[in-house]
Structures are given as structure tokens and as C-alpha cells.
Design a protein around this motif. Structure first.
Motif, PDB file in Angstrom:
ATOM      1  N   GLY A  36      13.353 -11.421   9.829  1.00 59.02           N
ATOM      2  CA  GLY A  36      14.266 -10.430   9.263  1.00 59.02           C
ATOM      3  C   GLY A  36      14.192 -10.317   7.759  1.00 59.02           C
ATOM      4  N   LYS A  37      13.569 -11.317   7.120  1.00 53.20           N
ATOM      5  CA  LYS A  37      13.437 -11.310   5.667  1.00 53.20           C
ATOM      6  C   LYS A  37      11.966 -11.317   5.240  1.00 53.20           C
ATOM      7  CE  LYS A  37      17.883 -13.587   4.860  1.00 53.20           C
ATOM      8  NZ  LYS A  37      18.579 -14.755   4.257  1.00 53.20           N
ATOM      9  N   SER A  38      11.118 -10.821   6.119  1.00 52.19           N
ATOM     10  CA  SER A  38       9.686 -10.780   5.782  1.00 52.19           C
ATOM     11  C   SER A  38       9.072  -9.469   6.270  1.00 52.19           C
ATOM     12  CB  SER A  38       8.956 -11.974   6.396  1.00 52.19           C
ATOM     13  OG  SER A  38       9.091 -11.982   7.807  1.00 52.19           O
ATOM     14  N   THR A  39       9.759  -8.376   6.020  1.00 47.15           N
ATOM     15  CA  THR A  39       9.301  -7.067   6.491  1.00 47.15           C
ATOM     16  C   THR A  39       8.113  -6.568   5.670  1.00 47.15           C
ATOM     17  OG1 THR A  39      11.506  -6.469   7.255  1.00 47.15           O
ATOM     18  CG2 THR A  39       9.971  -4.653   6.840  1.00 47.15           C
ATOM     19  N   HIS A  40       7.076  -6.158   6.369  1.00 49.94           N
ATOM     20  CA  HIS A  40       5.942  -5.482   5.728  1.00 49.94           C
ATOM     21  C   HIS A  40       6.134  -3.971   5.791  1.00 49.94           C
ATOM     22  CE1 HIS A  40       3.950  -9.276   5.481  1.00 49.94           C
ATOM     23  NE2 HIS A  40       3.550  -9.331   6.739  1.00 49.94           N
ATOM     24  N   LEU A  41       6.368  -3.468   6.991  1.00 50.81           N
ATOM     25  CA  LEU A  41       6.578  -2.039   7.206  1.00 50.81           C
ATOM     26  C   LEU A  41       7.915  -1.837   7.905  1.00 50.81           C
ATOM     27  CD1 LEU A  41       2.981  -1.404   8.457  1.00 50.81           C
ATOM     28  CD2 LEU A  41       3.960  -0.222   6.496  1.00 50.81           C
ATOM     29  N   ARG A  42       8.770  -1.055   7.286  1.00 49.51           N
ATOM     30  CA  ARG A  42      10.072  -0.782   7.898  1.00 49.51           C
ATOM     31  C   ARG A  42       9.907   0.000   9.203  1.00 49.51           C
ATOM     32  NH1 ARG A  42      14.173  -1.806   4.226  1.00 49.51           N
ATOM     33  NH2 ARG A  42      13.578  -1.736   2.032  1.00 49.51           N
ATOM     34  N   ARG A  43       8.880   0.852   9.208  1.00 51.55           N
ATOM     35  CA  ARG A  43       8.704   1.667  10.402  1.00 51.55           C
ATOM     36  C   ARG A  43       7.278   2.167  10.513  1.00 51.55           C
ATOM     37  NH1 ARG A  43      10.923   7.551  11.875  1.00 51.55           N
ATOM     38  NH2 ARG A  43      10.822   7.415  14.136  1.00 51.55           N
ATOM     39  N   ILE A  44       6.772   2.132  11.752  1.00 50.34           N
ATOM     40  CA  ILE A  44       5.581   2.859  12.152  1.00 50.34           C
ATOM     41  C   ILE A  44       5.983   3.711  13.343  1.00 50.34           C
ATOM     42  CG2 ILE A  44       3.262   2.732  13.114  1.00 50.34           C
ATOM     43  CD1 ILE A  44       2.878   0.052  11.860  1.00 50.34           C
TER      44      ILE A  44
ATOM     45  N   LEU B 213       3.291   7.910  11.145  1.00 53.11           N
ATOM     46  CA  LEU B 213       4.271   7.826  10.073  1.00 53.11           C
ATOM     47  C   LEU B 213       4.411   6.371   9.652  1.00 53.11           C
ATOM     48  CD1 LEU B 213       6.627   8.985   8.339  1.00 53.11           C
ATOM     49  CD2 LEU B 213       8.121   8.527  10.307  1.00 53.11           C
ATOM     50  N   LEU B 214       4.228   6.118   8.367  1.00 55.44           N
ATOM     51  CA  LEU B 214       4.298   4.760   7.832  1.00 55.44           C
ATOM     52  C   LEU B 214       5.376   4.691   6.765  1.00 55.44           C
ATOM     53  CD1 LEU B 214       0.469   4.238   7.248  1.00 55.44           C
ATOM     54  CD2 LEU B 214       1.797   3.421   9.207  1.00 55.44           C
TER      55      LEU B 214
ATOM     56  N   ALA C  87       7.393   7.116   2.243  1.00 55.34           N
ATOM     57  CA  ALA C  87       6.747   7.259   3.547  1.00 55.34           C
ATOM     58  C   ALA C  87       5.445   8.041   3.421  1.00 55.34           C
ATOM     59  CB  ALA C  87       7.680   7.964   4.523  1.00 55.34           C
ATOM     60  N   VAL C  88       4.522   7.745   4.325  1.00 62.43           N
ATOM     61  CA  VAL C  88       3.225   8.414   4.352  1.00 62.43           C
ATOM     62  C   VAL C  88       2.975   8.917   5.764  1.00 62.43           C
ATOM     63  CG1 VAL C  88       0.737   8.048   4.189  1.00 62.43           C
ATOM     64  CG2 VAL C  88       2.239   7.045   2.479  1.00 62.43           C
ATOM     65  N   ARG C  89       2.410  10.103   5.883  1.00 60.89           N
ATOM     66  CA  ARG C  89       2.019  10.646   7.188  1.00 60.89           C
ATOM     67  C   ARG C  89       0.503  10.790   7.203  1.00 60.89           C
ATOM     68  NH1 ARG C  89       6.515  13.241   9.895  1.00 60.89           N
ATOM     69  NH2 ARG C  89       8.393  12.914   8.620  1.00 60.89           N
ATOM     70  N   VAL C  90      -0.115  10.223   8.207  1.00 57.91           N
ATOM     71  CA  VAL C  90      -1.565  10.228   8.333  1.00 57.91           C
ATOM     72  C   VAL C  90      -1.943  10.960   9.615  1.00 57.91           C
ATOM     73  CG1 VAL C  90      -3.642   8.825   8.443  1.00 57.91           C
ATOM     74  CG2 VAL C  90      -1.657   8.008   7.142  1.00 57.91           C
ATOM     75  N   LEU C  91      -2.699  12.027   9.488  1.00 54.82           N
ATOM     76  CA  LEU C  91      -3.147  12.792  10.648  1.00 54.82           C
ATOM     77  C   LEU C  91      -4.368  12.139  11.265  1.00 54.82           C
ATOM     78  CD1 LEU C  91      -2.898  15.418  12.380  1.00 54.82           C
ATOM     79  CD2 LEU C  91      -4.551  16.438  10.787  1.00 54.82           C
ATOM     80  N   LEU C  92      -4.337  11.919  12.569  1.00 55.69           N
ATOM     81  CA  LEU C  92      -5.484  11.386  13.296  1.00 55.69           C
ATOM     82  C   LEU C  92      -5.934  12.419  14.320  1.00 55.69           C
ATOM     83  CD1 LEU C  92      -4.455   7.672  14.071  1.00 55.69           C
ATOM     84  CD2 LEU C  92      -5.764   8.558  12.133  1.00 55.69           C
TER      85      LEU C  92
END
Length: 584
Positions: free
Chosen positions: A50-58, A109-110, A147-152
Motif C-alpha cells: 500500500g506504500k509502494s505504488t508504481h502505477l496508480r492505474r492501468i 491508460l497509464l 496520465a498517458v494513453r497509448v494506442l495499440l
């Protein structure tokens, strides 16, 4: 049918995250209710997920910008939207997301934990940089919220790396290969799963997944696979955890089992002592090595002036189970670990016997050395001279005598056996209370008679007089003592200290039950051993998980217990294998 069929249902991404062998990443569901969001955290020593977050959301979005639901989870990865896209973990610090060749384009979405002053996405862990590289070429810059949005496009992929240098961009098709490689690794691992009964198979597969998924390589010991107790807060090797973990691993991977024990002898001090913990930054071998949080806990429980807080040179270790564990690994896996470690094992046992109590039997100077961090046995402070430590030493000496006999060294065998006999006799003479009908502990306040299963450990000596053995066996069936609905509570049910959810003050621990099963076997009480093993395995299966500890009244996960716990997985495997062989 996949080799791990059934194990994946336990990987719920809520209590049990997806991780992989060697990975330091933990993938959880987000709690925002969108159905497809993930959070990525790090596995870090002395730091909770809970205290070592790299990415809040993918999140993986369809053509209309809607999150695709998670539709499958397995050891090899996560599928979104009926396999429109998938995620796989790569190495220690990376993950890959790829879109299907046959579906439409998707957007990833990152949302990183934060951004540095230069706009670089960073983790909560030491502000480590987060890099991502997609097959589509350029990646959009972060928006106002980071936030970043990457199209694949169909067949496209995205590689994310936490920390380190900028990674080489993956080539088209890499993701499919990575996913296939992950599936292949897990398929190979599950071919090593030992045979168990059908009633235990699904949980045994989950246990086998836990043991491999909890593997990391420590910065201090690169190249050695270390099975940590849990990547959720226990990211290091604890001495007796590693011994118990080796007991389960021996049934399918003798080399890995042996390495868990070798790790500690690589850190043995000149006087023979072994560290409590081996971690990314060194070892925890004495009070001076304790993390600030542990020191604060000790001060709160035992007082700021307790020697367990103030004496920086006081050694901290764990019970001496190494010789026994090494011999057990050798017996099943065909290794020669005990012979390899013979000199170090002899020095370890001398180290313990150099710490006698007033009655001549060794004790624990620090509560951590007993492994019983919150046991009422230490409510009077330390040192504590409990009946379990001499019992472990008797088993260790017997193991060394057996090794000496194997080598044709009759003199050494006789010496070890005589010391074991003497220690077992002293244990009965000096620690057994015939009026109470049980073994007691000596503390700074005198005697502590609180009922705990550690007073059953003298069964391990295999040398108890019949009346003493009968008195101990009776406690197993006494509902006012240790015969709770789900045995064995770590404090007797009628004791004022009993609390069904508080660490070592009531909950059931698999290592305790396993030790008592072994003690019953060594004392010739096979029926009682089988009954306890059966009760233990049934409790674990019915509880639906492999937790750190269980409530002895409900048989469910106790409040505050970590799940996906290493020694619980290993010892469940060992008990299930033994029961299968016994039934067969």
C-alpha cells in the motif's frame, strides 16, 4: 487441462496479487469499481504494498474508450475483454501489455504514482523512473493529471519498466512470445508438483504456485533464487521461514530447497551464530540491525528500557532447525546438503549451548530469536527459557549423530547422541511440572505456566517417559486447553491471554501444527499425528486460502493475517504429501 487448473481462482488480485517468479511487481485490481482497472505495486523489504505504488492505474480501453473487463487470470498473466488484450510480467521489474492480432485497436491508460520535476513518471518507491515503450512508435505525453494513453493496433504491445535505464523498445510480436514463455515456465513448474489426494489437489496447486511466485533475488545474493515468506510485506529471507519452506520444496525441487538453507550459512558469523534475516541491504543479526519500526514495537510492548531495545549487540536469530531441515531435504531430494554444511552446523549448535540458563538449558535472549514475536511467554521480558528450544536442539543433535553414522564416524555419533540424551533428560527433570502435568517456561519473573503448544515440543525428543508423554497427548484433546474446534491455538483456550486473532496469542499457525505432528511421530504416536495432520489440512482447504495464521474458533483467516504465505504453502504441501502416502 492446464497443469495449474484451479490454482488461478485464488489469485483474486485483491488479497492475492499477480506476481511471477523473480518479479518485484505486484498487480492488484483497483477499487474504483470500473471492472478493468489495475494497480501495480512493488515488493520491497520493510514496506507494505500500500506504500509502494508504481502505477496508480492501468486500464485497457476499447474503441469507445470504455474499460475492458478482466476476463481471465492465471499464473501466466491477465486477459482483458475475452482476450482482446493481455498482460504478462517480465523479469524483475517489467510488464508487457499486448493487443490481440484478431481484434480491434485498444488504448492502454497509464496513471503513474507521480511525476518528477522533469516530467518523468516516477514510482512511490524512491521516486524510481517509470519507462514505457510501444510498438506504435511515439508515446503521448502525460496529460495535466499525469496520465498517458497509448494506442495499440492489433498485435501491438507496450513494455513498462520500473527503474533502471531506458529499455529497448519491443519488436512487434514480442508480447505473444513473452506470454507464451510465461505459460511454459509455469507448465514446467507444475510438472514438479508432488502427488497428493484429490481432495487436497486444488489447494496444493495454489500452494505450489505460491512457492514459485514468492521467489526473488536479493541484492546481497544475486544469482540465488530466494523464496520469501510473502511479497506483501515480507520481502526477505527469515531463517526459520526458510527452513520450513525447504521442507515443502524438497518434494519437487531439491536444489531450490537446499539453497534456502545454504543462504544463511553463507552469512554465518565466526562464533557460529546465524542471522535472523537476510535482506536486500544486508542482514538482521542483532538489536542494532533492527528497523526503526521493529524497535518502536519492542519499546511499546516491552518498554523503552528493555535490553531487547537498548542492547545493540544482543544477537537475534531463529530456532536451530537447520540440521533437521537439511537432513529432511537430503532424505527426499537425494541431495548431500547436511554433509556439505556439517562444520557450520556443529558451530551453530555450540553457539546455542554456550547460552545456558541457570538450570543449564539454553534460552532465548530476544523474543525475535524465538520466532514468537507477541507470545505471552515473553510478557515478563527476556531472557526466556522455554521448553521448545532444548527440544529443537535434541532433534538437531540426533540429525548430526545420524550423519556421523552415515559417514562411519562412530565417535562423533556417540558424542552427539549422548548430548541429545542428556539434554532431553534435563528438559524433563528441570522444566516438567508433574502437578500441572505440563512443561513450563522460566522468565525474569520466575515461572510462566501459560498453556501454549510450545510446551508440547518436548515430544520431538522422542525420549519422554510414558506418563509425561501421556500428559502432553491429553492436552491435544482438552477443549479447555489446546483442543479447540480448529487446533492448535497458540495460547490455551481458557488462558486469560487467549485472543483468537492476535498473532501468537491464540491463532493457529501451520508451522506449530507441523512441528507437533513431527513430535507425535517421533514419540510413537502415529494415530494422534495423523489426526492432527488431517484436521490441519482440512481446515486449510475449507478456509479457502494459505494464510499466515487462522482463527482457532472459526477455522477462517484470522484478522490481520497476510495471505499467500510461504511456510503455510510449504507445510501444507508436506502434510498433504504425507497423508497421501499414508492413505496409499
Amino acid at each position: 487441462m492446464r497443469a495449474w487448473e484451479g490454482a488461478e481462482r485464488f489469485i483474486d488480485l485483491l488479497e492475492v496479487p499477480l506476481t511471477d517468479r523473480g518479479s518485484r511487481l505486484l498487480v492488484y485490481r483497483t477499487d474504483d469499481g470500473d471492472g478493468g482497472g489495475l494497480r501495480v505495486a512493488g515488493a520491497v523489504y520493510e514496506r507494505s504494498p500500500g506504500k509502494s505504488t508504481h502505477l496508480r492505474r492501468i486500464a485497457v480501453l476499447d474503441g469507445a474508450g470504455r474499460p475492458l473487463e478482466i476476463t481471465a487470470i492465471g499464473p501466466e498473466g491477465i486477459a482483458f475483454g475475452a482476450s482482446a488484450a493481455s498482460l504478462a510480467l517480465v523479469g524483475a521489474d517489467s510488464l508487457s501489455i499486448g493487443s490481440s492480432n484478431t481484434g480491434g485497436a485498444v488504448t492502454v491508460l497509464l496513471e503513474p504514482f507521480g511525476t518528477g520535476t522533469d516530467g518523468q513518471a516516477v514510482s512511490e518507491v524512491d521516486a524510481a523512473p517509470i519507462h514505457w515503450h510501444g510498438t506504435e512508435g511515439t508515446v503521448a505525453s502525460p496529460d495535466a493529471h499525469g496520465a498517458v494513453r497509448v494506442l495499440l493496433q492489433p498485435g501491438g504491445s507496450l513494455l513498462l519498466r520500473i527503474g533502471g535505464p531506458v529499455a529497448k523498445a519491443p519488436e512487434p510480436g514480442d508480447h505473444a512470445a513473452l506470454l507464451a514463455a510465461a505459460a511454459g515456465r509455469w507448465a514446467d513448474w507444475f510438472t514438479r508438483l508432488p502427488a497428493v489426494r484429490g481432495t487436497d489437489l486444488e489447494l496444493a496447486r495454489y500452494a505450489w504456485w505460491i512457492l514459485a511466485s514468492n521467489i526473488v533475488q536479493l541484492d546481497t545474493h544475486p544469482g540465488i533464487d530466494v523464496v520469501v515468506p510473502s511479497k506483501q510485506g515480507y520481502v526477505a529471507a527469515w531463517q526459520w521461514d526458510s527452513y520450513f519452506i525447504s521442507i515443502g520444496l524438497r518434494h519437487g525441487d531439491g536444489r531450490l530447497a537446499a539453497d534456502q538453507i545454504r543462504l544463511f550459512f553463507a552469512e554465518q558469523s565466526p562464533d557460529g551464530g546465524l542471522p535472523d534475516v537476510v535482506h536486500d541491504h544486508g542482514t538482521l543479526s542483532c538489536v542494532g540491525d533492527m528497523p526503526p519500526g521493529d524497535l518502536a514495537t519492542m519499546a511499546r510492548i516491552h518498554g523503552a528500557d528493555s535490553p531487547m531495545v537498548t542492547e545493540s549487540g544482543m544477537p537475534i536469530t531463529k530456532p536451530p532447525l537447520a540440521a533437521w531441515a537439511a537432513r529432511a531435504v537430503d532424505a527426499v531430494a537425494g541431495t548431500t546438503l547436511q554433509s556439505e554444511l556439517r562444520g557450520g552446523l556443529d558451530r551453530l549448535h555450540e553457539w546455542w549451548f554456550a547460552r545456558p540458563a541457570p538450570d543449564g538449558l539454553p534460552g532465548y535472549e530476544h523474543v525475535y530469536s524465538s520466532g514468537l514475536d507477541d507470545s505471552p511467554l515473553f510478557d515478563d521480558g527476556g531472557p526466556v527459557f522455554a521448553p521448545d528450544l532444548p527440544s529443537y536442539l535434541v532433534v538437531a543433535l540426533d540429525a548430526m549423530a545420524d550423519l556421523a553414522e552415515d559417514a562411519g564416524d562412530a565417535a562423533a555419533a556417540a558424542r552427539h547422541r549422548a548430548r541429545a540424551d542428556k539434554t532431553a533428560a534435563q528438559l524433563v527433570d528441570r522444566r516438567f511440572d508433574p502437578e500441572l502435568g505440563r512443561f513450563v517456561a522460566r522468565t525474569p519473573a520466575g515461572r510462566r505456566t501459560t498453556v501454549t503448544p510450545f510446551a508440547l515440543m518436548p515430544l520431538l525428543t522422542g525420549r519422554l517417559p510414558e506418563p509425561v508423554k501421556a500428559a502432553l497427548a491429553a492436552q491435544l484433546a482438552d477443549p479447555a486447553s489446546l483442543g479447540t474446534s480448529f487446533p492448535l491455538p497458540t495460547v490455551g483456550f481458557s488462558e486469560p491471554e487467549f485472543n483468537p486473532d492476535r498473532m501468537w496469542r491464540g491463532p493457529v499457525w501451520l508451522n506449530v501444527n507441523w512441528l507437533v505432528v513431527q513430535g507425535l511421530l517421533r514419540s510413537g504416536l502415529e494415530a494422534e499425528a495423523a489426526a492432527l495432520a488431517e484436521q490441519t489440512v482440512e481446515m486449510v482447504v475449507c478456509s479457502g486460502g494459505l494464510h499466515e495464521y487462522w482463527n482457532p474458533l472459526t477455522g477462517r483467516r484470522a484478522a490481520g493475517a497476510t495471505t499467500g504465505f510461504g511456510w503455510s504453502a510449504a507445510l501444507f504441501i508436506d502434510l498433504a504429501v504425507w497423508l497421501a502416502h499414508r492413505d496409499g
